[in-house]
Design a protein around this motif. Structure first.
Motif, mmCIF file in Angstrom:
data_model
loop_
_atom_site.group_PDB
_atom_site.id
_atom_site.type_symbol
_atom_site.label_atom_id
_atom_site.label_comp_id
_atom_site.label_asym_id
_atom_site.label_seq_id
_atom_site.Cartn_x
_atom_site.Cartn_y
_atom_site.Cartn_z
ATOM 1 N N PRO A 16 0.834 -1.214 0.000
ATOM 2 C CA PRO A 16 0.000 0.000 0.000
ATOM 3 C C PRO A 16 0.860 1.252 0.000
ATOM 4 C CG PRO A 16 -0.014 -1.056 2.154
ATOM 5 C CD PRO A 16 0.655 -2.008 1.216
ATOM 6 N N PRO A 17 0.332 2.345 -0.545
ATOM 7 C CA PRO A 17 1.132 3.567 -0.656
ATOM 8 C C PRO A 17 1.398 4.231 0.684
ATOM 9 C CG PRO A 17 -1.127 3.960 -1.357
ATOM 10 C CD PRO A 17 -1.006 2.491 -1.125
ATOM 11 N N THR A 18 2.540 4.885 0.765
ATOM 12 C CA THR A 18 2.904 5.688 1.916
ATOM 13 C C THR A 18 3.483 6.996 1.410
ATOM 14 O OG1 THR A 18 4.172 5.719 3.989
ATOM 15 C CG2 THR A 18 5.257 4.758 2.069
ATOM 16 N N GLU A 19 3.430 8.027 2.221
ATOM 17 C CA GLU A 19 3.924 9.334 1.796
ATOM 18 C C GLU A 19 5.422 9.438 2.023
ATOM 19 O OE1 GLU A 19 3.244 13.235 3.936
ATOM 20 O OE2 GLU A 19 1.845 13.478 2.265
ATOM 21 N N VAL A 20 6.111 10.009 1.048
ATOM 22 C CA VAL A 20 7.542 10.262 1.151
ATOM 23 C C VAL A 20 7.829 11.685 0.686
ATOM 24 C CG1 VAL A 20 8.152 7.837 0.761
ATOM 25 C CG2 VAL A 20 8.050 9.418 -1.185
ATOM 26 N N ALA A 21 9.009 12.168 1.024
ATOM 27 C CA ALA A 21 9.474 13.462 0.527
ATOM 28 C C ALA A 21 10.636 13.203 -0.412
ATOM 29 C CB ALA A 21 9.902 14.353 1.683
ATOM 30 N N ALA A 22 10.659 13.879 -1.564
ATOM 31 C CA ALA A 22 11.696 13.670 -2.576
ATOM 32 C C ALA A 22 12.424 14.977 -2.851
ATOM 33 C CB ALA A 22 11.074 13.140 -3.863
ATOM 34 N N GLY A 82 4.695 2.897 -2.944
ATOM 35 C CA GLY A 82 4.489 1.681 -2.172
ATOM 36 C C GLY A 82 5.507 1.573 -1.042
ATOM 37 N N ARG A 83 5.044 1.236 0.154
ATOM 38 C CA ARG A 83 5.916 1.285 1.326
ATOM 39 C C ARG A 83 7.101 0.322 1.232
ATOM 40 N NH1 ARG A 83 1.710 -1.542 5.620
ATOM 41 N NH2 ARG A 83 1.975 -3.698 4.898
ATOM 42 N N ASP A 84 6.953 -0.800 0.513
ATOM 43 C CA ASP A 84 8.062 -1.753 0.394
ATOM 44 C C ASP A 84 9.145 -1.266 -0.551
ATOM 45 O OD1 ASP A 84 6.670 -3.407 2.096
ATOM 46 O OD2 ASP A 84 5.774 -4.594 0.495
ATOM 47 N N ALA A 85 8.865 -0.198 -1.308
ATOM 48 C CA ALA A 85 9.832 0.312 -2.276
ATOM 49 C C ALA A 85 10.892 1.190 -1.631
ATOM 50 C CB ALA A 85 9.118 1.106 -3.369
ATOM 51 N N ILE A 86 10.719 1.537 -0.355
ATOM 52 C CA ILE A 86 11.688 2.418 0.298
ATOM 53 C C ILE A 86 12.495 1.695 1.362
ATOM 54 C CG2 ILE A 86 10.356 4.492 -0.177
ATOM 55 C CD1 ILE A 86 9.336 4.433 2.663
ATOM 56 N N TYR A 145 7.275 3.816 -8.971
ATOM 57 C CA TYR A 145 7.152 5.187 -9.461
ATOM 58 C C TYR A 145 6.481 6.045 -8.404
ATOM 59 C CZ TYR A 145 5.961 9.097 -12.494
ATOM 60 O OH TYR A 145 5.858 10.344 -13.056
ATOM 61 N N LEU A 146 7.056 7.209 -8.136
ATOM 62 C CA LEU A 146 6.438 8.123 -7.186
ATOM 63 C C LEU A 146 5.209 8.764 -7.823
ATOM 64 C CD1 LEU A 146 9.160 7.644 -5.814
ATOM 65 C CD2 LEU A 146 9.158 10.049 -5.124
ATOM 66 N N GLY A 147 4.075 8.666 -7.148
ATOM 67 C CA GLY A 147 2.832 9.197 -7.688
ATOM 68 C C GLY A 147 2.825 10.710 -7.717
ATOM 69 N N ASN A 148 1.720 11.265 -8.205
ATOM 70 C CA ASN A 148 1.598 12.715 -8.350
ATOM 71 C C ASN A 148 1.982 13.428 -7.065
ATOM 72 O OD1 ASN A 148 0.679 12.341 -10.931
ATOM 73 N ND2 ASN A 148 -1.480 12.464 -10.376
ATOM 74 N N GLY A 149 2.855 14.417 -7.192
ATOM 75 C CA GLY A 149 3.366 15.098 -6.022
ATOM 76 C C GLY A 149 2.653 16.408 -5.721
ATOM 77 N N ASN A 150 2.710 16.798 -4.460
ATOM 78 C CA ASN A 150 2.231 18.098 -4.006
ATOM 79 C C ASN A 150 3.433 18.796 -3.380
ATOM 80 O OD1 ASN A 150 0.844 20.304 -3.059
ATOM 81 N ND2 ASN A 150 -0.122 19.214 -1.353
ATOM 82 N N GLY A 151 4.119 19.609 -4.184
ATOM 83 C CA GLY A 151 5.394 20.159 -3.723
ATOM 84 C C GLY A 151 6.436 19.071 -3.747
ATOM 85 N N TYR A 152 7.015 18.776 -2.601
ATOM 86 C CA TYR A 152 8.021 17.720 -2.510
ATOM 87 C C TYR A 152 7.420 16.420 -1.984
ATOM 88 C CZ TYR A 152 7.809 19.290 2.339
ATOM 89 O OH TYR A 152 7.351 19.644 3.581
ATOM 90 N N ARG A 153 6.115 16.397 -1.706
ATOM 91 C CA ARG A 153 5.468 15.218 -1.152
ATOM 92 C C ARG A 153 4.951 14.306 -2.258
ATOM 93 N NH1 ARG A 153 6.636 14.304 4.184
ATOM 94 N NH2 ARG A 153 6.567 16.266 5.338
ATOM 95 N N TYR A 154 5.217 13.008 -2.110
ATOM 96 C CA TYR A 154 4.797 12.024 -3.100
ATOM 97 C C TYR A 154 4.257 10.784 -2.396
ATOM 98 C CZ TYR A 154 7.410 14.793 -6.488
ATOM 99 O OH TYR A 154 7.863 15.810 -7.290
ATOM 100 N N SER A 155 3.697 9.897 -3.194
ATOM 101 C CA SER A 155 3.181 8.639 -2.683
ATOM 102 C C SER A 155 3.878 7.491 -3.401
ATOM 103 C CB SER A 155 1.668 8.558 -2.915
ATOM 104 O OG SER A 155 1.158 7.306 -2.500
ATOM 105 N N ILE A 163 12.897 10.588 1.598
ATOM 106 C CA ILE A 163 12.797 10.379 3.039
ATOM 107 C C ILE A 163 11.391 9.881 3.317
ATOM 108 C CG2 ILE A 163 12.905 11.426 5.331
ATOM 109 C CD1 ILE A 163 14.758 13.550 4.196
ATOM 110 N N GLY A 164 11.292 8.707 3.928
ATOM 111 C CA GLY A 164 9.992 8.130 4.235
ATOM 112 C C GLY A 164 9.903 7.743 5.695
ATOM 113 N N GLN A 165 8.694 7.741 6.216
ATOM 114 C CA GLN A 165 8.473 7.385 7.611
ATOM 115 C C GLN A 165 8.643 5.890 7.809
ATOM 116 O OE1 GLN A 165 7.496 10.209 9.393
ATOM 117 N NE2 GLN A 165 8.089 9.072 11.225
ATOM 118 N N LEU A 166 9.307 5.490 8.895
ATOM 119 C CA LEU A 166 9.367 4.077 9.237
ATOM 120 C C LEU A 166 7.972 3.596 9.628
ATOM 121 C CD1 LEU A 166 12.682 3.657 11.275
ATOM 122 C CD2 LEU A 166 12.172 2.830 8.998
#
Length: 205
Positions: free
Chosen positions: A39-45, A160-164, A148-158, A116-119
């Motif tokens: 499932p998707p999780t939020e990350v900063a790129a 899959g949590r296993d991808a990080i 692939y990082l989904g549509n971003g809002n500024g530096y925030r993206y979505s 950078i993603g949340q543990l």
């Protein structure tokens, strides 16, 4: 005399069918990505340490640690291609480098950013880090695992949590047949929209 149905109606019907097919393919791509990476999780790129600091969300030490881990793991995590041409078709001219390991020679894209993603334990003081590689066709970000990082809002993206998570093994070498079978590295060439920072090959602080 037999009256033929208006040609325009058939064209409209064909057009609607094509739109429906694209929508179905897009949905399949999203489902396949979630199956692969969870499932998707939020990350900063970010492209640079300074961009990370300027976001106001992370201190310089965190931003530096994220970039350094991406650099340290690049040799193992970067997608590998059996030819320079195949790599550059995805990541752009002069954006790939030759490497070798275990007697094998291959090409990898240049590291162009970090995330950078949340543990998953929700401890706000700890993060997961990873490297990012920019697709030349839409400027979007890929993780080394092909997510692939989904549509971003500024530096925030979505994503899959296993991808990080830290890669356990090195990436296998991509051949043209394997890339074509997925529709491109990561398999989302036809179903994504552009996002991320601008182009550029520099990576640093």
């Amino acid at each position: 005399m037999t009256t033929q149905p208006p040609r325009r109606k058939r064209s409209v019907a064909a057009g609607l069918t094509a739109v429906g097919a694209v929508a179905m393919l897009s949905g399949c791509d999203d489902n396949n990505e979630q199956t692969r990476f969870g499932p998707p999780t939020e990350v900063a790129a970010f492209q640079t340490i300074q961009q990370c600091v300027d976001s106001g969300q992370y201190d310089r030490d965190t931003c530096t640690a994220a970039q350094q881990k991406a650099v340290n793991e690049d040799g193992k995590a970067a997608p590998r291609f059996d030819s320079q041409q195949l790599c550059e078709e995805q990541f752009g001219a002069a954006q790939c480098q030759r490497r070798s390991e275990g007697g094998q020679s291959f090409f990898t894209p240049l590291l162009t950013g970090f995330l950078i993603g949340q543990l998953l334990n929700n401890n706000s003081s700890r993060y997961n880090y990873g490297g990012l590689y920019r697709d030349r066709r839409d400027g979007g970000w890929y993780t080394g695992s092909g997510a692939y990082l989904g549509n971003g809002n500024g530096y925030r993206y979505s994503v899959g949590r296993d991808a990080i998570t830290t890669p356990v093994t090195t990436q296998r070498i991509q051949t043209r047949s394997s890339v074509v079978s997925r529709g491109g590295f990561g398999g989302r060439v036809s179903a994504r929209s552009s996002g991320g920072w601008g182009g550029g090959r520099s990576f640093g602080g």
